[in-house]
Design a protein around this motif. Structure first.
Motif, PDB file in Angstrom:
ATOM      1  N   MET A   1      -1.294  -6.276   9.802  1.00  0.00           N
ATOM      2  CA  MET A   1      -1.682  -5.096   9.058  1.00  0.00           C
ATOM      3  C   MET A   1      -0.491  -4.140   8.905  1.00  0.00           C
ATOM      4  O   MET A   1      -0.260  -3.625   7.828  1.00  0.00           O
ATOM      5  N   LYS A   4       1.982  -5.465   6.369  1.00  0.00           N
ATOM      6  CA  LYS A   4       1.508  -5.236   5.004  1.00  0.00           C
ATOM      7  C   LYS A   4       1.744  -3.785   4.589  1.00  0.00           C
ATOM      8  O   LYS A   4       2.157  -3.521   3.460  1.00  0.00           O
ATOM      9  N   ARG A   8       4.125  -2.860   1.524  1.00  0.00           N
ATOM     10  CA  ARG A   8       3.562  -2.110   0.399  1.00  0.00           C
ATOM     11  C   ARG A   8       4.241  -0.754   0.240  1.00  0.00           C
ATOM     12  O   ARG A   8       4.438  -0.279  -0.873  1.00  0.00           O
ATOM     13  N   SER A  72      -3.519   1.414   0.811  1.00  0.00           N
ATOM     14  CA  SER A  72      -4.386   0.403   0.181  1.00  0.00           C
ATOM     15  C   SER A  72      -4.849  -0.669   1.166  1.00  0.00           C
ATOM     16  O   SER A  72      -5.848  -1.344   0.919  1.00  0.00           O
ATOM     17  N   VAL A  73      -4.155  -0.804   2.307  1.00  0.00           N
ATOM     18  CA  VAL A  73      -4.585  -1.800   3.299  1.00  0.00           C
ATOM     19  C   VAL A  73      -5.942  -1.438   3.899  1.00  0.00           C
ATOM     20  O   VAL A  73      -6.618  -2.299   4.469  1.00  0.00           O
ATOM     21  N   TRP A  75      -8.629  -1.000   2.423  1.00  0.00           N
ATOM     22  CA  TRP A  75      -9.686  -1.776   1.760  1.00  0.00           C
ATOM     23  C   TRP A  75      -9.793  -3.196   2.317  1.00  0.00           C
ATOM     24  O   TRP A  75     -10.750  -3.904   2.008  1.00  0.00           O
ATOM     25  N   GLU A  76      -8.851  -3.599   3.145  1.00  0.00           N
ATOM     26  CA  GLU A  76      -8.866  -4.943   3.718  1.00  0.00           C
ATOM     27  C   GLU A  76      -9.379  -4.970   5.159  1.00  0.00           C
ATOM     28  O   GLU A  76      -9.393  -6.026   5.782  1.00  0.00           O
ATOM     29  N   ASP A  78     -12.165  -5.356   7.166  1.00  0.00           N
ATOM     30  CA  ASP A  78     -13.539  -5.833   6.993  1.00  0.00           C
ATOM     31  C   ASP A  78     -14.518  -5.271   8.020  1.00  0.00           C
ATOM     32  O   ASP A  78     -15.726  -5.285   7.783  1.00  0.00           O
ATOM     33  N   GLN A  85     -14.241   3.290   4.760  1.00  0.00           N
ATOM     34  CA  GLN A  85     -13.036   2.964   4.010  1.00  0.00           C
ATOM     35  C   GLN A  85     -12.769   4.015   2.925  1.00  0.00           C
ATOM     36  O   GLN A  85     -11.651   4.509   2.797  1.00  0.00           O
TER      37      GLN A  85
END
Length: 156
Positions: A1, A4, A8, A72-73, A75-76, A78, A85
């Motif tokens: 994470m 990423k 990004r 934006s991570v 939204w990943e 779960d 979120q």
């Protein structure tokens, strides 16, 4: 994470500058009567000259791109609900967007200017969020239909 987020962020900076530059072109087409207006006149006055104003605006646009890209991570993740979120993402991008808009003179420097800008920001955020939600829901429905067809022995 974290990897990423860093990746990004690094991509977000130049993308933010590019989007900021594109917006200045659109703004100039709409309001500058055939001239190019690289930044708000108030920013130029505050910075003493146009080049300093443009450099500051470029850095702010890059930081804005970094903030949007890195966050934006969210939204990943779960394990978080969509409400969580959305709330955290909105809080982060608000904390990035509003000071940027203030320092770049994209909003009037008054309480009314802030309220109007924030209202527009919420409206745009809600519009994008709703369109993404509807698209995602439609994609899930299509995937479920295909899974149902496969389960029932029909070819897809």
């Amino acid at each position: 994470m974290k990897k990423k987020m860093i990746t990004r962020s690094l991509l977000g900076f130049p993308i933010g500058i590019a989007i900021g530059y594109f917006i200045t072109i659109l703004g100039s087409l709409a309001w500058a009567n055939g001239d190019y207006s690289p930044c708000a006149p108030e920013l130029t006055a505050a910075m003493g000259n146009e080049i300093n104003a443009v450099m500051l605006q470029a850095v702010l646009s890059g930081l804005l791109g970094t903030g949007f890209a890195a966050s934006s991570v969210i939204w990943e993740i779960d394990t978080w609900s969509m409400v969580k979120q959305t709330g955290i993402y909105f809080s982060i991008i608000s904390a990035v967007m509003l000071p940027t808009a203030y320092f770049a003179y994209w909003m009037e420097h008054s309480v009314i200017g802030f309220v109007i800008y924030f209202g527009i920001f919420i409206f745009i955020f809600a519009g994008i969020w709703i369109s993404m939600y509807v698209t995602g829901k439609s994609n899930v429905r299509k995937m479920n239909q295909k899974l149902s067809q496969v389960k029932n022995g029909k070819t897809v």
